[in-house]
Design an enzyme around this catalytic site. Structure first.
Site, mmCIF file in Angstrom:
data_model
loop_
_atom_site.group_PDB
_atom_site.id
_atom_site.type_symbol
_atom_site.label_atom_id
_atom_site.label_comp_id
_atom_site.label_asym_id
_atom_site.label_seq_id
_atom_site.Cartn_x
_atom_site.Cartn_y
_atom_site.Cartn_z
ATOM 1 N N CYS A 254 0.836 -1.211 0.000
ATOM 2 C CA CYS A 254 0.000 0.000 0.000
ATOM 3 C C CYS A 254 0.859 1.244 0.000
ATOM 4 O O CYS A 254 1.806 1.330 0.780
ATOM 5 C CB CYS A 254 -0.850 0.081 1.259
ATOM 6 S SG CYS A 254 -2.071 -1.190 1.372
ATOM 7 N N ARG A 355 -14.428 -3.396 -19.387
ATOM 8 C CA ARG A 355 -14.797 -2.089 -19.911
ATOM 9 C C ARG A 355 -15.790 -1.374 -18.996
ATOM 10 O O ARG A 355 -16.098 -0.211 -19.196
ATOM 11 C CB ARG A 355 -15.340 -2.206 -21.327
ATOM 12 C CG ARG A 355 -16.603 -3.021 -21.441
ATOM 13 C CD ARG A 355 -16.794 -3.459 -22.894
ATOM 14 N NE ARG A 355 -17.801 -4.483 -22.990
ATOM 15 C CZ ARG A 355 -19.084 -4.233 -23.178
ATOM 16 N NH1 ARG A 355 -19.509 -2.999 -23.307
ATOM 17 N NH2 ARG A 355 -19.950 -5.212 -23.245
HETATM 18 P P1 XMP Z 1 -0.557 -7.432 2.957
HETATM 19 O O1 XMP Z 1 0.193 -6.644 3.994
HETATM 20 O O2 XMP Z 1 -1.107 -8.708 3.482
HETATM 21 O O3 XMP Z 1 -1.821 -6.505 2.575
HETATM 22 O O4 XMP Z 1 0.257 -7.627 1.718
HETATM 23 C C1 XMP Z 1 -2.807 -6.899 1.670
HETATM 24 C C2 XMP Z 1 -3.951 -5.895 1.672
HETATM 25 O O5 XMP Z 1 -3.534 -4.639 1.134
HETATM 26 C C3 XMP Z 1 -4.669 -3.968 0.557
HETATM 27 N N1 XMP Z 1 -4.304 -3.526 -0.796
HETATM 28 C C4 XMP Z 1 -3.947 -2.270 -1.114
HETATM 29 N N2 XMP Z 1 -3.908 -1.134 -0.370
HETATM 30 N N3 XMP Z 1 -3.130 0.048 -2.278
HETATM 31 C C5 XMP Z 1 -3.510 0.034 -0.956
HETATM 32 O O6 XMP Z 1 -3.474 1.087 -0.312
HETATM 33 C C6 XMP Z 1 -3.150 -1.041 -3.077
HETATM 34 O O7 XMP Z 1 -2.788 -0.987 -4.249
HETATM 35 C C7 XMP Z 1 -3.598 -2.255 -2.465
HETATM 36 N N4 XMP Z 1 -3.781 -3.497 -2.960
HETATM 37 C C8 XMP Z 1 -4.211 -4.261 -1.905
HETATM 38 C C9 XMP Z 1 -5.816 -4.946 0.558
HETATM 39 O O8 XMP Z 1 -6.667 -4.608 1.615
HETATM 40 C C10 XMP Z 1 -5.119 -6.285 0.769
HETATM 41 O O9 XMP Z 1 -5.955 -7.251 1.341
#
Ligand code: XMP
Length: 427
Positions: A254, A355
């Protein structure tokens, strides 16, 4: 501004050892992700395109956990992925070859290489003796880890996660704005629809979810949420919320906290959600799913003591054999790609594949990287199952419900956290 709140993270706290009436091996870690879906191991995989497709979901459900299929694909394909899980045999051993215990380890590996099997069951004169995993190219022999799997199956005895027809259970990610996708997943047999937006506490998203929830029979987990007000607003406006997915910007990939400056660390988000649910008399009735930043069973146990029923993990599963990402070799070591769903690569795939989805924000809020390849996700579950039993044993809690009431967390100083980890030696 004088009463700035302090948001605690996993590293800010430790579990206070408490009087334990049971041995760690007797701690019952079964839990619920919704009122009607129970799990032998309270760990579920994130709906991310480098983490959960049908293969991961099948393995996790067979082993007593659950996978949530990501939505970075056309809705028809996501529904097909759901039906593949529903059609799979619930037994973990049904597709695994059997090897007699007296076969040499090297011969077993040759057999697995030839058949492409990632694991084989070792059968001795008295039946099941253990599991042997194909060695990672760089990892040497792994048969020692069969011990961990044996532990998993002898002490925890996980039941597969199955529905009332005996079929494997599966979750699927949805957007509150895509009713058609939710309907299709519902028809395909998804047991739980997991809302997959970074900030559900938004007027349009809540109204859309309120409408969508009336159109499907599957249970709905709402998220992501981080504050008490967010939970109260969602529960007052959306009927049939069967679970809460909480944590904002703690995930390993994140970048929301950096790019947008907004975050509610997962531990704090769990405490906030618990406060809201307790106010409504619903804690323990609507499960809290702690999502983001869970690195090990200790983090999972802290989330559970704070009030969570289940933890969701992305990174812990991304490097496993069953994740959909390809293996990549860099300098003699093997890795798998792992990326945030709001990273550039994941967003490009989404808009190319579907889409109907439109970019709601132009900025990237996730990063892309590599994680070391680490064999089967079964090992992750084995580590979490025995680690959670140990942690709750320290907390003096024979079950997850007991952890909510008997478990205690204490703060450690930012400097002190060094001391409670391995330190001052060369590793
Ligand atoms: P971990 O720490 O287990 O976290 O790798 C996975 C969780 O991260 C969230 N997630 C994101 N949060 N940008 C964010 O701010 C992203 O691009 C993103 N992709 C996933 C999501 O809640 C996941 O379960």
């Amino acid at each position: 501004m004088n009463d700035l709140k302090e948001f605690l993270t996993f590293d800010d706290v430790v579990i206070v050892p408490g009087a334990s009436p049971v041995e760690p091996g007797e701690v019952n870690i079964s839990s619920n992700i919704t009122p009607s879906i129970s799990l032998s191991i309270p760990v579920i995989s994130s709906p991310m395109d480098t983490v959960t497709e049908h293969r991961m979901a099948i393995l996790l459900a067979r082993a007593g956990a659950l996978g949530v299929i990501h939505r970075n694909m056309p809705r028809e394909e996501q529904a097909r992925q759901v039906s593949l899980v529903k059609k799979a045999s619930p037994s973990i051993w049904s597709e695994v070859p059997r090897i007699p215990a007296d076969v040499e380890v090297a011969a077993a590996f040759i057999f697995m290489d030839e058949t492409g099997a990632g694991a084989a069951v070792i059968l001795g004169p008295n039946g099941f003796e253990g599991v042997i995993l194909r060695p990672g190219v760089d990892a040497g022999y792994w048969y020692g880890k069969a011990e961990a799997l044996r532990l998993l199956y002898s002490t925890v005895k996980p039941l597969p996660t199955i529905d009332s027809d005996g079929l494997l259970r599966v979750g699927a990610a949805i957007s509150p704005f895509d009713v058609e996708r939710a309907r299709m997943l519902d028809r395909a047999g998804a047991d739980v629809l997991v809302v997959d937006v970074a900030h559900l506490h938004n007027a349009n998203a809540i109204s859309a979810l309120a409408r969508l929830s009336k159109e499907v029979s599957a249970e709905i987990v709402a998220g992501n949420l981080g504050t008490k007000e967010g939970v109260l607003d969602v529960l007052s406006r959306v009927e049939n919320v069967a679970g809460l997915r909480v944590g904002i910007s703690s995930g390993s990939i994140c970048s929301t906290g950096e790019v947008a400056g907004a975050a509610v660390p997962t531990l704090t988000a769990v405490m906030n959600a618990r406060e809201a649910l307790e106010e409504l008399g619903l804690h323990g009735k609507i499960p809290i799913i702690a999502d983001g930043g869970v690195r090990n069973p200790g983090d999972a146990a802290k989330a559970i003591i704070a009030g969570a029923s289940v933890v969701m993990g992305g990174r812990i599963f991304a490097g496993t054999e069953e994740s959909p990402a390809p293996k990549i070799r860099v300098g003699g070591k093997v890795y798998k790609p792992y990326r945030g769903m709001a990273s550039r690569g994941a967003m490009e795939r989404r808009f190319a594949a579907d889409r109907y989805s439109k970019p709601s924000k132009a900025i990237e809020e996730g990063v892309e990287g590599l994680v070391p390849y680490r064999g089967s996700a079964l090992e992750v579950l084995a580590e979490f199952a025995s680690g959670l039993q140990a942690a709750l044993g320290y907390a003096g809690a024979p079950s997850i419900r007991d952890a909510w009431t008997k478990g205690r967390l204490a703060r450690v100083s930012a400097v002190g956290i060094r001391e409670v980890r391995p330190h001052d030696i060369m590793t």
